[in-house]
Scaffold this motif. Structure first.
Motif, PDB file in Angstrom:
ATOM      1  N   HIS A 169       0.857  -1.187   0.000  1.00  0.00           N
ATOM      2  CA  HIS A 169       0.000   0.000   0.000  1.00  0.00           C
ATOM      3  C   HIS A 169       0.894   1.239   0.000  1.00  0.00           C
ATOM      4  N   SER A 171       0.695   3.538   2.222  1.00  0.00           N
ATOM      5  CA  SER A 171       0.794   4.056   3.593  1.00  0.00           C
ATOM      6  C   SER A 171       2.218   4.222   4.142  1.00  0.00           C
ATOM      7  N   GLN A 174       3.451   7.650   4.516  1.00  0.00           N
ATOM      8  CA  GLN A 174       3.098   8.429   5.718  1.00  0.00           C
ATOM      9  C   GLN A 174       4.302   8.518   6.654  1.00  0.00           C
ATOM     10  N   ARG A 195       0.202  -6.746  -4.696  1.00  0.00           N
ATOM     11  CA  ARG A 195      -0.281  -7.852  -3.866  1.00  0.00           C
ATOM     12  C   ARG A 195      -0.467  -9.076  -4.745  1.00  0.00           C
ATOM     13  N   GLU A 210      -2.406   7.948  -1.485  1.00  0.00           N
ATOM     14  CA  GLU A 210      -2.460   8.112  -0.046  1.00  0.00           C
ATOM     15  C   GLU A 210      -2.628   9.594   0.254  1.00  0.00           C
ATOM     16  N   PHE A 249      -8.397  -0.239  10.736  1.00  0.00           N
ATOM     17  CA  PHE A 249      -7.045  -0.326  10.172  1.00  0.00           C
ATOM     18  C   PHE A 249      -6.093  -0.166  11.352  1.00  0.00           C
ATOM     19  N   PHE A 251      -3.386   1.306  11.542  1.00  0.00           N
ATOM     20  CA  PHE A 251      -2.684   2.601  11.567  1.00  0.00           C
ATOM     21  C   PHE A 251      -3.601   3.799  11.741  1.00  0.00           C
ATOM     22  N   GLY A 287     -10.479   3.939   2.255  1.00  0.00           N
ATOM     23  CA  GLY A 287     -10.261   3.675   3.665  1.00  0.00           C
ATOM     24  C   GLY A 287      -9.589   4.892   4.268  1.00  0.00           C
ATOM     25  N   ALA A 310      -5.623  10.318   7.744  1.00  0.00           N
ATOM     26  CA  ALA A 310      -5.016   9.705   6.556  1.00  0.00           C
ATOM     27  C   ALA A 310      -6.106   8.992   5.774  1.00  0.00           C
ATOM     28  N   PHE A 311      -5.876   8.868   4.499  1.00  0.00           N
ATOM     29  CA  PHE A 311      -6.808   8.077   3.690  1.00  0.00           C
ATOM     30  C   PHE A 311      -6.035   7.410   2.565  1.00  0.00           C
ATOM     31  N   GLY A 312      -6.614   6.330   2.051  1.00  0.00           N
ATOM     32  CA  GLY A 312      -5.991   5.632   0.936  1.00  0.00           C
ATOM     33  C   GLY A 312      -7.079   5.118   0.023  1.00  0.00           C
TER      34      GLY A 312
HETATM   35  N1  PHE Z   1      -3.566   1.413   3.345  1.00  0.00           N
HETATM   36  C1  PHE Z   1      -4.966   1.044   3.377  1.00  0.00           C
HETATM   37  C2  PHE Z   1      -5.206  -0.041   2.336  1.00  0.00           C
HETATM   38  O1  PHE Z   1      -4.368  -0.249   1.494  1.00  0.00           O
HETATM   39  C3  PHE Z   1      -5.850   2.223   3.094  1.00  0.00           C
HETATM   40  C4  PHE Z   1      -5.773   3.279   4.166  1.00  0.00           C
HETATM   41  C5  PHE Z   1      -4.886   4.317   4.065  1.00  0.00           C
HETATM   42  C6  PHE Z   1      -6.633   3.233   5.268  1.00  0.00           C
HETATM   43  C7  PHE Z   1      -4.818   5.300   5.053  1.00  0.00           C
HETATM   44  C8  PHE Z   1      -6.588   4.203   6.242  1.00  0.00           C
HETATM   45  C9  PHE Z   1      -5.690   5.233   6.143  1.00  0.00           C
HETATM   46  O2  PHE Z   1      -6.230  -0.677   2.318  1.00  0.00           O
END
Ligand code: PHE
Length: 346
Positions: A169, A171, A174, A195, A210, A249, A251, A287, A310-312
């Motif tokens: 991911h 993340s 971050q 993956r 991200e 999650f 994190f 997410g 944070a978001f992804g």
């Molecule tokens: N890294 C998570 C994923 O790949 C997505 C995510 C990012 C969730 C940042 C919360 C905060 O599914």
């Protein structure tokens, strides 16, 4: 014989004809050469008369041959130039034109939307270590969430003894951003992730973006506003409805999964409106959550001073939703017909 030769030269219309005349006159068996040979047997008086005349004949023939040859060559050149004329009024043959791939285009659109909100673009390595991809994101070695990531591992560890892998991911960016720049932070990080998974909706390589904001007094309201603003700009609609669902999650805490409302129009799901009304529903698009205190600590910051969200989200999925594409794998087939069907390229 001189007059005859000169007339023949004037009439010769090919380089070969000119050459034949030269041989007949100036060649070893030629008549001029024969005359030159007679000079030896002449008396001095006779030679004084005949000598200049014969030499003059030889020069005359030589000059006439050269002139004719030059004239023929320039005529040939002229003819070639006429034949080779380029007709600039002819329509040019059509050349297929390339275009920006939908995934790249969506990443550019997202970068522009977030630039307007004050976000910079950050990046990290696709070959990542276990610490940045998992541990520092609050997934210690025994954490069950690690198993859900279908990770591609490398056989060797790095100099610090960390397992190397293809990041699962975006993340880890971050962590890298917090360590590299400290707070406050407002970044997005688009890029490839991996993956070991493959079917109509999963490819082993795909794209995420991200988002990370770290500042003082950041709360869920900031997250909700940012996501709403970004999704409205991305789908170019004001009637975007979001549904925030509690999730998990490692994190983020709390964690929120975000669905966007869609409406079914002519059998197709169109983002916008929808949600709970008839002919509508919800689609999960990202997410997110408030950055976990432990993650802020791993980033070298004090979680009592700094908070963040944070978001992804999957770039490929966003592209599919925006452009109405239905098979994720087609994104990476490089089939020009598929691209042009959706308005990309020739
Ligand atoms: N890294 C998570 C994923 O790949 C997505 C995510 C990012 C969730 C940042 C919360 C905060 O599914």
């Amino acid at each position: 014989q001189l007059d005859q030769t000169l007339a023949a030269i004037a009439a010769a219309d090919t380089p070969e004809a000119v050459e034949a005349i030269r041989v007949a006159a100036l060649g070893k068996q030629g008549w001029v050469s024969a005359l030159l040979k007679t000079l030896g047997q002449m008396s001095p008086e006779e030679r004084q008369v005949q000598g200049p005349a014969i030499h003059a004949a030889r020069e005359g023939v030589t000059a006439a041959l050269a002139d004719r040859k030059a004239a023929l060559e320039s005529a040939a050149l002229e003819a070639r130039l006429v034949a080779e004329t380029v007709d600039l009024s002819l329509p040019a043959p059509e050349v297929p034109r390339g275009s920006i791939h939908p995934v790249s285009q969506v990443m550019e659109e997202l970068a522009e939307i977030f630039a307007d909100l004050g976000f910079a673009v950050a990046s990290g390595p696709e070959i990542e270590d276990d610490w940045h991809n998992f541990t520092a994101l609050n997934m210690p070695e025994t954490h069950p969430a690690r198993a859900m990531h279908d990770t591609f591992y490398f056989p060797d560890t790095d100099a610090k003894g960390r397992s190397m892998l293809l990041r699962t991911h975006t993340s880890p960016v971050q962590i890298r951003s917090m360590i590299a720049q400290g707070a406050p932070i407002r970044i997005i990080a688009p890029g490839r992730v991996y993956r070991s998974d493959s079917d109509a909706t999963h490819t082993p390589m795909f794209h995420q973006i991200e988002g990370l904001v770290i500042d003082k007094g950041i709360h869920l309201g900031h997250l909700k506003w940012t996501l709403e603003t970004f999704l409205k700009a991305f789908f170019e609609r004001d009637d975007i409805v979001l549904r925030l669902r509690p999730s998990y999650f490692p994190f983020t805490e709390p964690s929120v999964e975000v669905d966007v409302g869609y409406t079914v129009i002519n059998g197709k799901r169109v983002v916008g409106g929808g949600g709970d009304v008839e002919n509508g529903g919800w689609m999960e698009v990202l997410g997110s959550g408030m950055v976990n205190r432990k993650v802020i600590e791993f980033g070298g910051l004090d979680p009592d001073e700094w908070q963040g969200f944070a978001f992804g989200t999957g770039v490929d999925r966003l592209a599919m939703l925006k452009y109405g594409m239905d098979d994720l794998r087609a994104f990476f087939d490089g089939d020009a017909r598929w691209l042009s069907h959706y308005g990309f390229g020739a």
